[in-house]
Design a protein around this motif. Structure first.
Motif, mmCIF file in Angstrom:
data_model
loop_
_atom_site.group_PDB
_atom_site.id
_atom_site.type_symbol
_atom_site.label_atom_id
_atom_site.label_comp_id
_atom_site.label_asym_id
_atom_site.label_seq_id
_atom_site.Cartn_x
_atom_site.Cartn_y
_atom_site.Cartn_z
ATOM 1 N N VAL A 1 -4.463 -1.383 -3.136
ATOM 2 C CA VAL A 1 -3.785 -2.527 -3.731
ATOM 3 C C VAL A 1 -2.574 -2.025 -4.507
ATOM 4 C CG1 VAL A 1 -3.971 -4.479 -5.328
ATOM 5 C CG2 VAL A 1 -5.925 -3.833 -3.891
ATOM 6 N N VAL A 2 -1.408 -2.585 -4.196
ATOM 7 C CA VAL A 2 -0.171 -2.282 -4.934
ATOM 8 C C VAL A 2 0.034 -3.388 -5.962
ATOM 9 C CG1 VAL A 2 2.309 -1.989 -4.786
ATOM 10 C CG2 VAL A 2 0.835 -1.053 -2.986
ATOM 11 N N ASP B 1 -2.236 -6.447 -1.038
ATOM 12 C CA ASP B 1 -3.338 -5.675 -0.454
ATOM 13 C C ASP B 1 -2.832 -4.966 0.798
ATOM 14 O OD1 ASP B 1 -5.673 -4.574 0.410
ATOM 15 O OD2 ASP B 1 -6.797 -6.451 0.529
ATOM 16 N N LEU B 2 -2.796 -3.628 0.734
ATOM 17 C CA LEU B 2 -2.328 -2.814 1.858
ATOM 18 C C LEU B 2 -3.465 -1.960 2.431
ATOM 19 C CD1 LEU B 2 1.099 -1.856 0.312
ATOM 20 C CD2 LEU B 2 0.781 -3.162 2.383
ATOM 21 N N SER B 3 -4.692 -2.447 2.301
ATOM 22 C CA SER B 3 -5.841 -1.714 2.839
ATOM 23 C C SER B 3 -5.693 -1.594 4.355
ATOM 24 C CB SER B 3 -7.145 -2.444 2.515
ATOM 25 O OG SER B 3 -7.282 -2.592 1.111
ATOM 26 N N ILE C 1 8.760 -4.869 -0.691
ATOM 27 C CA ILE C 1 7.533 -4.164 -0.252
ATOM 28 C C ILE C 1 7.385 -4.415 1.245
ATOM 29 C CG2 ILE C 1 5.046 -3.938 -0.512
ATOM 30 C CD1 ILE C 1 5.291 -4.995 -3.330
ATOM 31 N N THR C 2 7.350 -3.326 2.019
ATOM 32 C CA THR C 2 7.299 -3.418 3.480
ATOM 33 C C THR C 2 6.177 -2.524 3.998
ATOM 34 O OG1 THR C 2 9.689 -3.797 3.564
ATOM 35 C CG2 THR C 2 8.593 -3.188 5.630
ATOM 36 N N GLN D 1 1.274 3.551 6.318
ATOM 37 C CA GLN D 1 2.520 3.856 5.597
ATOM 38 C C GLN D 1 3.118 2.555 5.086
ATOM 39 O OE1 GLN D 1 6.122 5.052 7.758
ATOM 40 N NE2 GLN D 1 6.216 6.894 6.507
ATOM 41 N N PHE D 2 3.730 2.604 3.894
ATOM 42 C CA PHE D 2 4.426 1.443 3.379
ATOM 43 C C PHE D 2 5.552 1.922 2.461
ATOM 44 C CE2 PHE D 2 0.662 2.238 0.825
ATOM 45 C CZ PHE D 2 1.120 2.262 -0.481
ATOM 46 N N MET D 3 6.489 1.000 2.163
ATOM 47 C CA MET D 3 7.685 1.338 1.376
ATOM 48 C C MET D 3 7.826 0.348 0.228
ATOM 49 S SD MET D 3 11.096 0.357 0.733
ATOM 50 C CE MET D 3 11.586 -0.634 2.111
#
Length: 312
Positions: A225-226, A261-263, A238-239, A267-269
């Motif tokens: 989670v960011v 939520d990026l579970s 946020i990508t 990869q993310f930016m």
């Protein structure tokens, strides 16, 4: 014209054969031929001569009474016509020898069928009863064998078995307690061994006016989670991956806190304006980036690394 010739003429006028007249009157063909020829001596009796002629006349649409009256001189005399009442049913019984026996057979047949049905039902009931008795006997024998197996042994050893059972019950309770304690210890050990997520800076560089930082998220756990919070306005992007844009726009205190939520992402930016204060946490770990002078925008690339999967 004699009576036999008149009957034959009427039959031929209607295009009927003697076989067809036989079917209509149930009179045998030889008697019909005798009537047409006037040979009444072959008839079984004088009464049948008159009766057969009446049936024949009716079959060829002649009035039997008128015909008999006109040719009464040709017909043999009968002593008492009223004594015998001729019918087709009586005639068919006299002509067919087999029919005289059939009523007795047919009357006996239903009784025979009923008797066979009763015998069949009684046999079925007896057979099912025998089967049930056999099953009950088999179950009784099986229970007897089971009881014999249970009680076979040394009678003197009963006290020992009771003591053994008592001690075994206590031992079993102790074993269960030890098992629960060991299970709790194992769970605690697993929790202690579970590594905490880490954010490790790999390298830094610039791209135009952006400061670019590559970071590895090690041991992310099940959820990523960011969370972003700020008291001032910033540009925020946020990508996930290369083109899955989750957030893009101005971000400030009114939008705080923002959670994405990026579970499951590899990869993310995160791109945001450089002026502070802005707080970013990834998987519960605070994002801290070494500053580079002269840059106002931060572009952070996060690569998810699971050391457990790499070891496996």
């Amino acid at each position: 014209m004699e009576i036999g010739e008149r009957l034959k003429e009427a039959r031929e006028a209607k295009n009927l054969s003697l076989e067809e007249i036989q079917q209509m009157t149930k009179i045998q063909t030889r008697y019909l031929q005798a009537i047409e020829k006037g040979n009444f001596s072959v008839m079984p009796g004088n009464f049948y001569v008159r009766a057969f002629i009446k049936e024949y006349a009716t079959a060829v649409d002649l009035d039997p009474d008128v015909l008999m009256e006109e040719h009464k001189s040709e017909l043999p005399a009968t002593s008492d016509e009223s004594a015998v009442q001729y019918t087709r049913v009586q005639r068919s019984r006299k002509e067919s020898p087999s029919t005289s026996k059939s009523p007795a057979v047919f009357s006996f047949l239903p009784t025979l069928i009923v008797a066979l049905l009763v015998i069949g039902i009684l046999f079925t009931v007896w057979y099912l009863y025998q089967q049930s008795q056999g099953d009950d006997q088999g179950q009784s024998n099986q229970q007897t064998e089971d009881q014999d197996e249970v009680y076979v042994g040394d009678p003197d050893s009963s006290d020992t078995e009771e003591n053994s059972d008592g001690e075994g019950g206590e031992s079993s309770a102790e074993d269960d307690s030890q098992t629960e304690e060991e299970s709790q210890k194992d769970d605690s050990a697993n929790e202690e061994e579970q590594p905490e997520p880490e954010l490790n800076v790999v390298d830094q560089g610039t791209q135009g006016n952006d400061q670019v930082t590559n970071i590895e998220l090690v041991n992310p756990g099940e959820e990523i989670v960011v969370e972003v919070a700020s008291e001032s306005d910033h540009w925020l992007e946020i990508t996930e991956g290369e083109d899955n844009e989750l957030y893009s726009g101005m971000f400030g205190e009114a939008d705080s806190p923002l959670k994405e939520d990026l579970s499951g992402a590899d990869q993310f930016m995160i791109r945001f304006g450089n002026p502070e204060p802005i707080d970013i946490t990834i998987a519960g770990v605070s994002l801290e980036i070494p500053e580079m002078s002269g840059n106002t925008v931060q572009r952070v690339f996060v690569e998810v690394v699971d050391e457990k999967e790499q070891q496996e």
